[in-house]
Scaffold this motif. Structure first.
Motif: not given
Length: 189
Positions: A37-57
């Motif tokens: 889940t997006l929430t769980e991804s914060y346990e594993q991935l860096q915040e900048d990657e998550i933010r940029e990934l979500w902008q791409l989606v």
């Protein structure tokens, strides 16, 4: 979002909820990959990657994937997620060059990311967040004090209102009793 049992987007196997340290993920028992889940991804991935990934989606040019979401069964979106070893957003101070990218399937409504075998391991581990500065700690203390006092004031006002309501109800009961008693006394004369 459906509440049906999550299934692997590559095979009909039900996904198994797995707990590894602080990370909870839905894993294909036949080894095709795992869902986060997006929430769980914060346990594993860096915040900048998550933010940029979500902008791409969310971008209109994001491609529809060939995989169905493990949760809702709708087509996911395919995005090319770049990663680096820093936490700085692209173009900001401290942002280093991209070290690679992974094509991920993402379901925006369910906020689920699907990683094929080995894709999650390609991303660098999440860096620990820096300790708050003295200025940030002072701002938090001010917020706590302000909201804490607001909560105390609201609680006291509610309690005072309850006491006022109780007094009013007692007064009404007593005045009715008194009225009925005096009415009885005047009518018996």
């Amino acid at each position: 979002m459906s509440f049906a049992e999550p299934i692997c987007p590559d095979c009909p196997a039900p996904l198994v909820l797995t707990h590894t340290g602080t990370l909870d993920s839905w894993v294909c028992p036949t080894g095709h990959g795992l869902g986060l889940t997006l929430t769980e991804s914060y346990e594993q991935l860096q915040e900048d990657e998550i933010r940029e990934l979500w902008q791409l989606v969310r971008h209109p040019a994001a491609t529809e994937a060939n995989r169905a979401c493990p949760m809702c069964r709708r087509a996911m979106r395919l995005v090319d997620a770049e990663y680096d070893s820093d936490e700085a957003l692209a173009g900001e101070a401290g942002d280093g060059p991209a070290e690679g990218s992974v094509e991920l399937d993402v379901c925006e409504p369910c906020q689920v990311l699907w990683f094929e075998q080995g894709e999650l391991e390609a991303f660098p581990e999440d860096l620990p967040d820096p300790e708050p500065t003295g200025e940030e700690l002072q701002a938090l203390a001010t917020i706590r004090e302000t909201f804490g006092q607001s909560l105390v004031d609201a609680y006291e006002a509610r309690e005072a209102s309850k006491v006022s309501e109780q007094i009013y109800r007692r007064f009404l009961r007593r005045s009715r009793v008194l009225h009925s008693a005096t009415g009885w006394m005047t009518s018996s004369r």
